[in-house]
Design a protein around this motif. Structure first.
Motif, PDB file in Angstrom:
ATOM      1  N   GLU A  84       0.833  -1.199   0.000  1.00 35.83           N
ATOM      2  CA  GLU A  84       0.000   0.000   0.000  1.00 35.83           C
ATOM      3  C   GLU A  84       0.867   1.249   0.000  1.00 35.83           C
ATOM      4  OE1 GLU A  84      -1.996   3.431   1.322  1.00 35.83           O
ATOM      5  OE2 GLU A  84      -0.656   2.349   2.660  1.00 35.83           O
ATOM      6  N   LYS A  85       1.920   1.256   0.805  1.00 40.70           N
ATOM      7  CA  LYS A  85       2.798   2.421   0.883  1.00 40.70           C
ATOM      8  C   LYS A  85       3.638   2.559  -0.383  1.00 40.70           C
ATOM      9  CE  LYS A  85       3.083   2.357   5.943  1.00 40.70           C
ATOM     10  NZ  LYS A  85       2.425   3.657   6.153  1.00 40.70           N
ATOM     11  N   LEU A  86       4.115   1.452  -0.914  1.00 42.11           N
ATOM     12  CA  LEU A  86       4.931   1.498  -2.132  1.00 42.11           C
ATOM     13  C   LEU A  86       4.139   2.050  -3.310  1.00 42.11           C
ATOM     14  CD1 LEU A  86       7.521   0.813  -3.737  1.00 42.11           C
ATOM     15  CD2 LEU A  86       6.584  -1.482  -4.054  1.00 42.11           C
ATOM     16  N   SER A  87       2.866   1.680  -3.416  1.00 37.44           N
ATOM     17  CA  SER A  87       2.051   2.082  -4.564  1.00 37.44           C
ATOM     18  C   SER A  87       1.873   3.601  -4.648  1.00 37.44           C
ATOM     19  CB  SER A  87       0.681   1.404  -4.509  1.00 37.44           C
ATOM     20  OG  SER A  87      -0.073   1.858  -3.396  1.00 37.44           O
ATOM     21  N   GLN A  88       2.190   4.311  -3.568  1.00 38.08           N
ATOM     22  CA  GLN A  88       2.071   5.775  -3.561  1.00 38.08           C
ATOM     23  C   GLN A  88       3.336   6.465  -4.088  1.00 38.08           C
ATOM     24  OE1 GLN A  88       0.918   7.103   0.393  1.00 38.08           O
ATOM     25  NE2 GLN A  88      -0.268   5.245   0.714  1.00 38.08           N
ATOM     26  N   ASN A  89       4.361   5.680  -4.424  1.00 36.90           N
ATOM     27  CA  ASN A  89       5.656   6.238  -4.823  1.00 36.90           C
ATOM     28  C   ASN A  89       5.970   5.894  -6.276  1.00 36.90           C
ATOM     29  OD1 ASN A  89       7.228   7.340  -2.209  1.00 36.90           O
ATOM     30  ND2 ASN A  89       5.864   5.658  -1.639  1.00 36.90           N
ATOM     31  N   GLU A  90       5.775   6.862  -7.143  1.00 34.34           N
ATOM     32  CA  GLU A  90       5.956   6.659  -8.579  1.00 34.34           C
ATOM     33  C   GLU A  90       7.409   6.316  -8.913  1.00 34.34           C
ATOM     34  OE1 GLU A  90       5.636   9.269 -12.729  1.00 34.34           O
ATOM     35  OE2 GLU A  90       4.926  10.103 -10.840  1.00 34.34           O
ATOM     36  N   GLY A  91       7.589   5.242  -9.664  1.00 33.94           N
ATOM     37  CA  GLY A  91       8.912   4.879 -10.156  1.00 33.94           C
ATOM     38  C   GLY A  91       9.744   4.038  -9.218  1.00 33.94           C
ATOM     39  N   MET A  92       9.262   3.819  -8.001  1.00 39.78           N
ATOM     40  CA  MET A  92       9.969   3.004  -7.008  1.00 39.78           C
ATOM     41  C   MET A  92       9.397   1.588  -7.057  1.00 39.78           C
ATOM     42  SD  MET A  92      10.427   4.091  -2.992  1.00 39.78           S
ATOM     43  CE  MET A  92      11.951   3.736  -2.111  1.00 39.78           C
ATOM     44  N   ILE A  93      10.272   0.578  -7.139  1.00 41.76           N
ATOM     45  CA  ILE A  93       9.799  -0.804  -7.189  1.00 41.76           C
ATOM     46  C   ILE A  93      10.234  -1.531  -5.922  1.00 41.76           C
ATOM     47  CG2 ILE A  93       9.862  -0.811  -9.706  1.00 41.76           C
ATOM     48  CD1 ILE A  93      12.363  -2.638  -9.511  1.00 41.76           C
ATOM     49  N   ALA A  94       9.655  -2.681  -5.676  1.00 36.89           N
ATOM     50  CA  ALA A  94       9.916  -3.413  -4.447  1.00 36.89           C
ATOM     51  C   ALA A  94      11.207  -4.218  -4.523  1.00 36.89           C
ATOM     52  CB  ALA A  94       8.751  -4.350  -4.140  1.00 36.89           C
ATOM     53  N   SER A  95      11.812  -4.381  -3.352  1.00 37.07           N
ATOM     54  CA  SER A  95      12.832  -5.411  -3.140  1.00 37.07           C
ATOM     55  C   SER A  95      12.572  -5.964  -1.750  1.00 37.07           C
ATOM     56  CB  SER A  95      14.244  -4.853  -3.260  1.00 37.07           C
ATOM     57  OG  SER A  95      15.200  -5.873  -2.990  1.00 37.07           O
ATOM     58  N   PHE A  96      11.552  -6.807  -1.659  1.00 41.85           N
ATOM     59  CA  PHE A  96      11.051  -7.274  -0.378  1.00 41.85           C
ATOM     60  C   PHE A  96      11.621  -8.638  -0.009  1.00 41.85           C
ATOM     61  CE2 PHE A  96       6.713  -4.874  -0.828  1.00 41.85           C
ATOM     62  CZ  PHE A  96       7.387  -3.668  -0.739  1.00 41.85           C
ATOM     63  N   SER A  97      11.804  -8.846   1.288  1.00 39.43           N
ATOM     64  CA  SER A  97      12.154 -10.159   1.825  1.00 39.43           C
ATOM     65  C   SER A  97      10.961 -10.670   2.626  1.00 39.43           C
ATOM     66  CB  SER A  97      13.404 -10.056   2.702  1.00 39.43           C
ATOM     67  OG  SER A  97      13.683 -11.297   3.310  1.00 39.43           O
ATOM     68  N   ARG A  98      10.753 -10.084   3.809  1.00 38.97           N
ATOM     69  CA  ARG A  98       9.603 -10.490   4.621  1.00 38.97           C
ATOM     70  C   ARG A  98       8.294 -10.343   3.847  1.00 38.97           C
ATOM     71  NH1 ARG A  98       7.426  -7.846  10.364  1.00 38.97           N
ATOM     72  NH2 ARG A  98       5.311  -8.670  10.167  1.00 38.97           N
ATOM     73  N   GLY A  99       8.155  -9.237   3.125  1.00 39.89           N
ATOM     74  CA  GLY A  99       6.930  -8.991   2.375  1.00 39.89           C
ATOM     75  C   GLY A  99       6.651 -10.023   1.304  1.00 39.89           C
ATOM     76  N   LEU A 100       7.699 -10.728   0.870  1.00 35.35           N
ATOM     77  CA  LEU A 100       7.545 -11.775  -0.143  1.00 35.35           C
ATOM     78  C   LEU A 100       7.337 -13.144   0.496  1.00 35.35           C
ATOM     79  CD1 LEU A 100       7.764 -12.746  -3.144  1.00 35.35           C
ATOM     80  CD2 LEU A 100      10.241 -12.922  -2.757  1.00 35.35           C
ATOM     81  N   LEU A 101       8.029 -13.403   1.608  1.00 37.47           N
ATOM     82  CA  LEU A 101       8.128 -14.759   2.144  1.00 37.47           C
ATOM     83  C   LEU A 101       7.215 -15.035   3.325  1.00 37.47           C
ATOM     84  CD1 LEU A 101      12.053 -14.944   2.209  1.00 37.47           C
ATOM     85  CD2 LEU A 101      10.532 -15.477   0.304  1.00 37.47           C
ATOM     86  N   GLN A 102       6.500 -14.028   3.844  1.00 36.35           N
ATOM     87  CA  GLN A 102       5.878 -14.150   5.159  1.00 36.35           C
ATOM     88  C   GLN A 102       4.866 -15.283   5.287  1.00 36.35           C
ATOM     89  OE1 GLN A 102       3.898 -10.349   5.888  1.00 36.35           O
ATOM     90  NE2 GLN A 102       2.007 -11.078   4.961  1.00 36.35           N
ATOM     91  N   ASP A 103       4.231 -15.693   4.200  1.00 40.56           N
ATOM     92  CA  ASP A 103       3.190 -16.723   4.297  1.00 40.56           C
ATOM     93  C   ASP A 103       3.629 -18.085   3.777  1.00 40.56           C
ATOM     94  OD1 ASP A 103       1.288 -14.957   5.418  1.00 40.56           O
ATOM     95  OD2 ASP A 103       0.831 -14.159   3.435  1.00 40.56           O
ATOM     96  N   LEU A 104       4.909 -18.228   3.447  1.00 45.34           N
ATOM     97  CA  LEU A 104       5.420 -19.517   2.956  1.00 45.34           C
ATOM     98  C   LEU A 104       5.796 -20.413   4.129  1.00 45.34           C
ATOM     99  CD1 LEU A 104       7.736 -18.323   0.033  1.00 45.34           C
ATOM    100  CD2 LEU A 104       5.345 -19.061  -0.092  1.00 45.34           C
ATOM    101  N   ARG A 105       5.458 -21.718   4.047  1.00 44.43           N
ATOM    102  CA  ARG A 105       5.784 -22.688   5.088  1.00 44.43           C
ATOM    103  C   ARG A 105       6.312 -23.970   4.432  1.00 44.43           C
ATOM    104  NH1 ARG A 105       4.911 -18.529   6.907  1.00 44.43           N
ATOM    105  NH2 ARG A 105       3.500 -17.872   8.583  1.00 44.43           N
ATOM    106  N   HIS A 106       7.290 -24.562   5.079  1.00 46.38           N
ATOM    107  CA  HIS A 106       7.881 -25.768   4.480  1.00 46.38           C
ATOM    108  C   HIS A 106       6.890 -26.927   4.484  1.00 46.38           C
ATOM    109  CE1 HIS A 106       8.963 -28.742   7.729  1.00 46.38           C
ATOM    110  NE2 HIS A 106       8.663 -27.707   8.475  1.00 46.38           N
TER     111      HIS A 106
END
Length: 295
Positions: free
Chosen positions: A249-271
């Motif tokens: 939500e916060k990133l979408s307000q910033n034109e031209g900035m793209i994500a480089s997420f760790s927790r935001g990408l992996l938080q719901d993955l389980r082995h």
């Protein structure tokens, strides 16, 4: 992909960069988030084997190569490992994903409201190995804790000084002066940080480019002058402890900035997830983060 193709992919790709670079100190926390509790391994070798299995599962997931992930940041042991029967950087490039390497060795104690990077005496040897493996760029992290002008400028000076070593080795440095999102004076301090980075960019030799990895600013589009600077290949955002939804939500307000997420990408993955569940969960996160990156 050759170097120019990778440059073009990062500069214009309609996607984001995945951060798969948890190092020794943060690996137990990353494994716990993945559903593997401490005590499930004996020694560092088994611990790193488990985190590599997680990363390889991500890299080999069908949704990871669907074009929405344009780059991935690796830990050194991941760079040296294999996925899909091939060296990880080669496998990523084969899937259209530009490989980066985390090169910092951790943080010094806080001084002047900031944590500088520890010395990197063996950096040139690591960069030579990375380049030989097809790595395109690097990432290195400092942390700013408060609006102390001296501390902020020290962080930025060190980032550009180490960036010069990386540029000299033929790789593209991703400078990461992270601003702690919990800092109460972050809005004011980010203005100081932006201006210090602009000074560093203006001082770069003509034709050289760096990347920037920054906390999503309190004031939307604060970093637009950095995004538009000719010495910047791309500006990416770290999730910084935000949940996926908050960060997007916060990133979408910033034109031209793209994500480089760790927790935001992996938080719901389980082995424990089946391959179908894992791919569906990862795919949903990738779709959400890519949409926020191109909003």
């Amino acid at each position: 992909m050759n170097h120019q193709e990778m440059t073009d992919r990062i500069a214009t790709g309609q996607g984001f960069i995945a951060a798969l670079d948890q190092s020794g100190g943060s690996t137990p926390k990353a494994l716990a988030g993945y559903g593997v509790e401490e005590g499930a391994w004996n020694g560092d070798d088994e611990m790193f084997a488990l985190i590599h299995q997680m990363r390889s599962r991500i890299v080999e997931s069908p949704c990871f190569g669907n074009g929405k992930v344009i780059g991935a940041i690796l830990f050194e042991k991941t760079m040296d490992g294999e996925s899909g029967g091939k060296p990880v950087p080669e496998r990523l490039a084969e899937r259209g994903i530009v490989p980066f390497l985390k090169v910092d060795k951790g943080l010094e104690d806080e001084v002047n409201g900031a944590q500088l990077m520890k010395p990197m005496p063996d950096l040139e040897n690591l960069l030579a190995r990375a380049k030989a493996k097809g790595v395109f760029g690097t990432k290195m992290r400092s942390v700013i804790k408060s609006n102390d002008t001296a501390g902020i400028k020290q962080v930025v000076r060190q980032q550009f000084a180490e960036g010069a070593r990386i540029l000299a080795a033929g790789l593209v440095p991703m400078l990461e002066p992270e601003y702690d999102i919990k800092a109460p004076d972050r809005a004011e301090g980010e203005i100081v940080l932006r201006d210090a980075i602009l000074e560093g960019l203006d001082a770069l030799p003509a034709g050289q480019q760096v990347m920037l990895k920054l906390s999503i600013p309190v004031e939307p589009n604060l970093y637009k002058p950095l995004i538009d600077h000719p010495a910047v290949l791309r500006v990416v955002a770290l999730s910084g402890g935000y949940s996926t939804d908050e960060a997007c939500e916060k990133l979408s307000q910033n034109e031209g900035m793209i994500a480089s997420f760790s927790r935001g990408l992996l938080q719901d993955l389980r082995h424990q997830q089946s391959d179908e569940e894992f791919d569906s969960t990862l795919g949903a996160a990738i779709d959400k983060i890519q949409a926020a990156s191109v909003a």
